[in-house]
Motif scaffolding. Structure first.
Motif, PDB file in Angstrom:
ATOM      1  N   VAL A 199      -8.225  -8.949 -13.371  1.00  0.00           N
ATOM      2  CA  VAL A 199      -8.125 -10.039 -14.344  1.00  0.00           C
ATOM      3  C   VAL A 199      -9.509 -10.538 -14.732  1.00  0.00           C
ATOM      4  O   VAL A 199      -9.798 -10.767 -15.918  1.00  0.00           O
ATOM      5  N   LEU A 200     -10.395 -10.707 -13.746  1.00  0.00           N
ATOM      6  CA  LEU A 200     -11.747 -11.167 -14.034  1.00  0.00           C
ATOM      7  C   LEU A 200     -12.508 -10.164 -14.897  1.00  0.00           C
ATOM      8  O   LEU A 200     -13.243 -10.550 -15.819  1.00  0.00           O
ATOM      9  N   TYR A 201     -12.339  -8.875 -14.597  1.00  0.00           N
ATOM     10  CA  TYR A 201     -13.032  -7.853 -15.378  1.00  0.00           C
ATOM     11  C   TYR A 201     -12.542  -7.856 -16.828  1.00  0.00           C
ATOM     12  O   TYR A 201     -13.342  -7.785 -17.765  1.00  0.00           O
ATOM     13  N   LYS A 202     -11.230  -7.949 -17.037  1.00  0.00           N
ATOM     14  CA  LYS A 202     -10.691  -7.983 -18.392  1.00  0.00           C
ATOM     15  C   LYS A 202     -11.159  -9.227 -19.140  1.00  0.00           C
ATOM     16  O   LYS A 202     -11.440  -9.168 -20.346  1.00  0.00           O
ATOM     17  N   PHE A 214     -18.414  -3.973  -9.764  1.00  0.00           N
ATOM     18  CA  PHE A 214     -17.018  -3.826  -9.384  1.00  0.00           C
ATOM     19  C   PHE A 214     -16.792  -2.593  -8.512  1.00  0.00           C
ATOM     20  O   PHE A 214     -15.705  -2.407  -7.976  1.00  0.00           O
ATOM     21  N   ARG A 215     -17.792  -1.747  -8.382  1.00  0.00           N
ATOM     22  CA  ARG A 215     -17.680  -0.585  -7.508  1.00  0.00           C
ATOM     23  C   ARG A 215     -18.259  -0.934  -6.143  1.00  0.00           C
ATOM     24  O   ARG A 215     -19.410  -1.341  -6.034  1.00  0.00           O
ATOM     25  N   ASN A 216     -17.473  -0.738  -5.091  1.00  0.00           N
ATOM     26  CA  ASN A 216     -17.906  -1.133  -3.761  1.00  0.00           C
ATOM     27  C   ASN A 216     -18.692  -0.056  -3.032  1.00  0.00           C
ATOM     28  O   ASN A 216     -19.170  -0.277  -1.925  1.00  0.00           O
ATOM     29  N   TYR A 217     -18.847   1.130  -3.637  1.00  0.00           N
ATOM     30  CA  TYR A 217     -19.502   2.233  -2.942  1.00  0.00           C
ATOM     31  C   TYR A 217     -20.876   2.548  -3.518  1.00  0.00           C
ATOM     32  O   TYR A 217     -21.407   3.621  -3.285  1.00  0.00           O
ATOM     33  N   SER A 249      18.320   3.413 -10.088  1.00  0.00           N
ATOM     34  CA  SER A 249      19.552   2.780  -9.625  1.00  0.00           C
ATOM     35  C   SER A 249      19.533   2.701  -8.107  1.00  0.00           C
ATOM     36  O   SER A 249      18.910   3.523  -7.436  1.00  0.00           O
ATOM     37  N   GLY A 250      20.223   1.709  -7.560  1.00  0.00           N
ATOM     38  CA  GLY A 250      20.272   1.553  -6.110  1.00  0.00           C
ATOM     39  C   GLY A 250      19.596   0.279  -5.661  1.00  0.00           C
ATOM     40  O   GLY A 250      19.168  -0.557  -6.467  1.00  0.00           O
ATOM     41  N   GLU A 251      19.508   0.121  -4.326  1.00  0.00           N
ATOM     42  CA  GLU A 251      18.941  -1.074  -3.721  1.00  0.00           C
ATOM     43  C   GLU A 251      17.456  -0.876  -3.426  1.00  0.00           C
ATOM     44  O   GLU A 251      17.020   0.209  -3.065  1.00  0.00           O
ATOM     45  N   SER A 252      16.695  -1.963  -3.575  1.00  0.00           N
ATOM     46  CA  SER A 252      15.267  -1.926  -3.275  1.00  0.00           C
ATOM     47  C   SER A 252      15.023  -1.942  -1.780  1.00  0.00           C
ATOM     48  O   SER A 252      15.837  -2.450  -1.004  1.00  0.00           O
ATOM     49  N   THR A 253      13.912  -1.373  -1.373  1.00  0.00           N
ATOM     50  CA  THR A 253      13.490  -1.403   0.029  1.00  0.00           C
ATOM     51  C   THR A 253      12.096  -2.021   0.113  1.00  0.00           C
ATOM     52  O   THR A 253      11.489  -2.344  -0.902  1.00  0.00           O
ATOM     53  N   GLU A 254      11.604  -2.173   1.325  1.00  0.00           N
ATOM     54  CA  GLU A 254      10.265  -2.727   1.496  1.00  0.00           C
ATOM     55  C   GLU A 254       9.212  -1.762   0.950  1.00  0.00           C
ATOM     56  O   GLU A 254       9.373  -0.552   1.029  1.00  0.00           O
ATOM     57  N   ASN A 255       8.142  -2.352   0.396  1.00  0.00           N
ATOM     58  CA  ASN A 255       7.062  -1.528  -0.128  1.00  0.00           C
ATOM     59  C   ASN A 255       6.374  -0.753   0.987  1.00  0.00           C
ATOM     60  O   ASN A 255       6.170  -1.271   2.087  1.00  0.00           O
ATOM     61  N   HIS A 256       6.021   0.485   0.693  1.00  0.00           N
ATOM     62  CA  HIS A 256       5.313   1.291   1.684  1.00  0.00           C
ATOM     63  C   HIS A 256       3.863   0.853   1.843  1.00  0.00           C
ATOM     64  O   HIS A 256       3.263   1.057   2.894  1.00  0.00           O
ATOM     65  N   TRP A 257       3.288   0.278   0.801  1.00  0.00           N
ATOM     66  CA  TRP A 257       1.881  -0.103   0.812  1.00  0.00           C
ATOM     67  C   TRP A 257       1.759  -1.607   0.602  1.00  0.00           C
ATOM     68  O   TRP A 257       2.568  -2.206  -0.103  1.00  0.00           O
ATOM     69  N   PRO A 258       0.765  -2.249   1.232  1.00  0.00           N
ATOM     70  CA  PRO A 258       0.577  -3.699   1.042  1.00  0.00           C
ATOM     71  C   PRO A 258       0.179  -4.032  -0.382  1.00  0.00           C
ATOM     72  O   PRO A 258      -0.439  -3.224  -1.076  1.00  0.00           O
ATOM     73  N   TYR A 259       0.535  -5.215  -0.803  1.00  0.00           N
ATOM     74  CA  TYR A 259       0.219  -5.663  -2.160  1.00  0.00           C
ATOM     75  C   TYR A 259      -1.270  -6.012  -2.252  1.00  0.00           C
ATOM     76  O   TYR A 259      -1.794  -6.772  -1.428  1.00  0.00           O
ATOM     77  N   GLN A 260      -1.952  -5.453  -3.229  1.00  0.00           N
ATOM     78  CA  GLN A 260      -3.393  -5.629  -3.370  1.00  0.00           C
ATOM     79  C   GLN A 260      -3.693  -6.850  -4.246  1.00  0.00           C
ATOM     80  O   GLN A 260      -3.903  -6.731  -5.451  1.00  0.00           O
ATOM     81  N   GLU A 261      -3.709  -8.024  -3.624  1.00  0.00           N
ATOM     82  CA  GLU A 261      -3.975  -9.247  -4.361  1.00  0.00           C
ATOM     83  C   GLU A 261      -5.422  -9.307  -4.833  1.00  0.00           C
ATOM     84  O   GLU A 261      -5.714  -9.770  -5.944  1.00  0.00           O
ATOM     85  N   THR A 262      -6.358  -8.810  -4.005  1.00  0.00           N
ATOM     86  CA  THR A 262      -7.779  -8.844  -4.363  1.00  0.00           C
ATOM     87  C   THR A 262      -8.060  -7.979  -5.587  1.00  0.00           C
ATOM     88  O   THR A 262      -8.787  -8.379  -6.506  1.00  0.00           O
ATOM     89  N   LEU A 263      -7.482  -6.771  -5.613  1.00  0.00           N
ATOM     90  CA  LEU A 263      -7.699  -5.880  -6.753  1.00  0.00           C
ATOM     91  C   LEU A 263      -7.124  -6.465  -8.039  1.00  0.00           C
ATOM     92  O   LEU A 263      -7.691  -6.299  -9.115  1.00  0.00           O
ATOM     93  N   LYS A 264      -5.998  -7.164  -7.921  1.00  0.00           N
ATOM     94  CA  LYS A 264      -5.392  -7.777  -9.104  1.00  0.00           C
ATOM     95  C   LYS A 264      -6.298  -8.875  -9.661  1.00  0.00           C
ATOM     96  O   LYS A 264      -6.500  -8.967 -10.884  1.00  0.00           O
ATOM     97  N   LYS A 265      -6.884  -9.700  -8.788  1.00  0.00           N
ATOM     98  CA  LYS A 265      -7.789 -10.752  -9.243  1.00  0.00           C
ATOM     99  C   LYS A 265      -9.034 -10.149  -9.881  1.00  0.00           C
ATOM    100  O   LYS A 265      -9.504 -10.635 -10.917  1.00  0.00           O
ATOM    101  N   GLU A 266      -9.584  -9.092  -9.262  1.00  0.00           N
ATOM    102  CA  GLU A 266     -10.764  -8.453  -9.839  1.00  0.00           C
ATOM    103  C   GLU A 266     -10.453  -7.850 -11.198  1.00  0.00           C
ATOM    104  O   GLU A 266     -11.292  -7.886 -12.108  1.00  0.00           O
TER     105      GLU A 266
END
Length: 218
Positions: free
Chosen positions: A45-48, A95-98, A26-43
């Motif tokens: 979807v592609l992996y699935k 998919f692992r960058n390390y 309950s209550g009002e939303s605030t700004e996200n503390h972390w940036p939205y990971q658009e790249t991870l979301k696309k990866e």
């Protein structure tokens, strides 16, 4: 800030559910503390998507083989399934960058060699695979790792050296267990394994020695 009436905590961002109890906030939303990971979301979807395609191909091949009785004496769907699972393993590595390039090259070469051995045994073409195809794969792996150890000077030289030692040990095992005349490609593989090992020690020996000192606290 949003609050959870059950956990008595405040939660920042735009989440609609409590991260602890999963009840509605309950209550009002605030700004996200972390940036939205658009790249991870696309990866993701592609992996699935590719995972769905791979599993579908496995099911189709098994169905055509066993249910429709199209094996013609050989259950080819087992070979197809193993190769598709190996492909899936390679996709997970990508998919692992390390990952370490030398480690990936060596793992892929060993997995392909094992799959070829199984496929050759299953289809009665073991001699061609053991005498020609696998030594060519080993030679390519040795040369690739040697080039990488010269080019990639920022990485751990010990990893490259150990990967080449692992692949270079295969021709020694062939010489030990083969009863008939040793094929020329395995002799060539043995020579290249020794040459690449000496080259790695000459060009990156100082880095390898430094890594040994660090590992063993010398």
């Amino acid at each position: 800030m949003k609050t959870c009436p059950y956990c008595n905590i405040t939660v920042g961002g735009t989440n609609s559910k409590c991260p602890i109890c999963q009840n509605r906030l309950s209550g009002e939303s605030t700004e996200n503390h972390w940036p939205y990971q658009e790249t991870l979301k696309k990866e993701s979807v592609l992996y699935k998507l590719q995972l769905f395609i791979v599993l579908s191909l496995v099911i189709v091949s098994l169905a055509l083989d066993f249910l429709l009785d199209l094996q013609a004496g050989v259950h080819w769907s087992v070979i197809v399934t193993l190769w598709l699972l190996a492909f899936e393993f390679g996709i997970i590595k990508l998919f692992r960058n390390y990952f370490s390039p030398s480690k990936v090259v060596t793992e892929v070469a060993l997995i392909i060699s094992l799959l070829l051995l199984f496929s050759g045994y299953w289809t009665h073409h073991t001699m061609v695979i053991t005498d020609f195809i696998i030594p060519i794969i080993c030679i390519g792996t040795l040369v690739t790792n040697f080039i990488l150890i010269l080019v990639d000077r920022a990485s751990n030289a010990m990893v490259y050296l150990l990967c080449n030692v692992l692949v270079g040990a295969l021709p020694y095992l062939v010489f030990l267990f083969m009863k008939h005349t040793i094929p020329f490609l395995w002799v060539l593989c043995l020579m290249i394994s020794v040459i690449t090992f000496i080259g790695a020690c000459v060009f990156r020996g100082r880095q390898v020695w430094g890594e040994l000192q660090k590992r063993f606290n010398m």
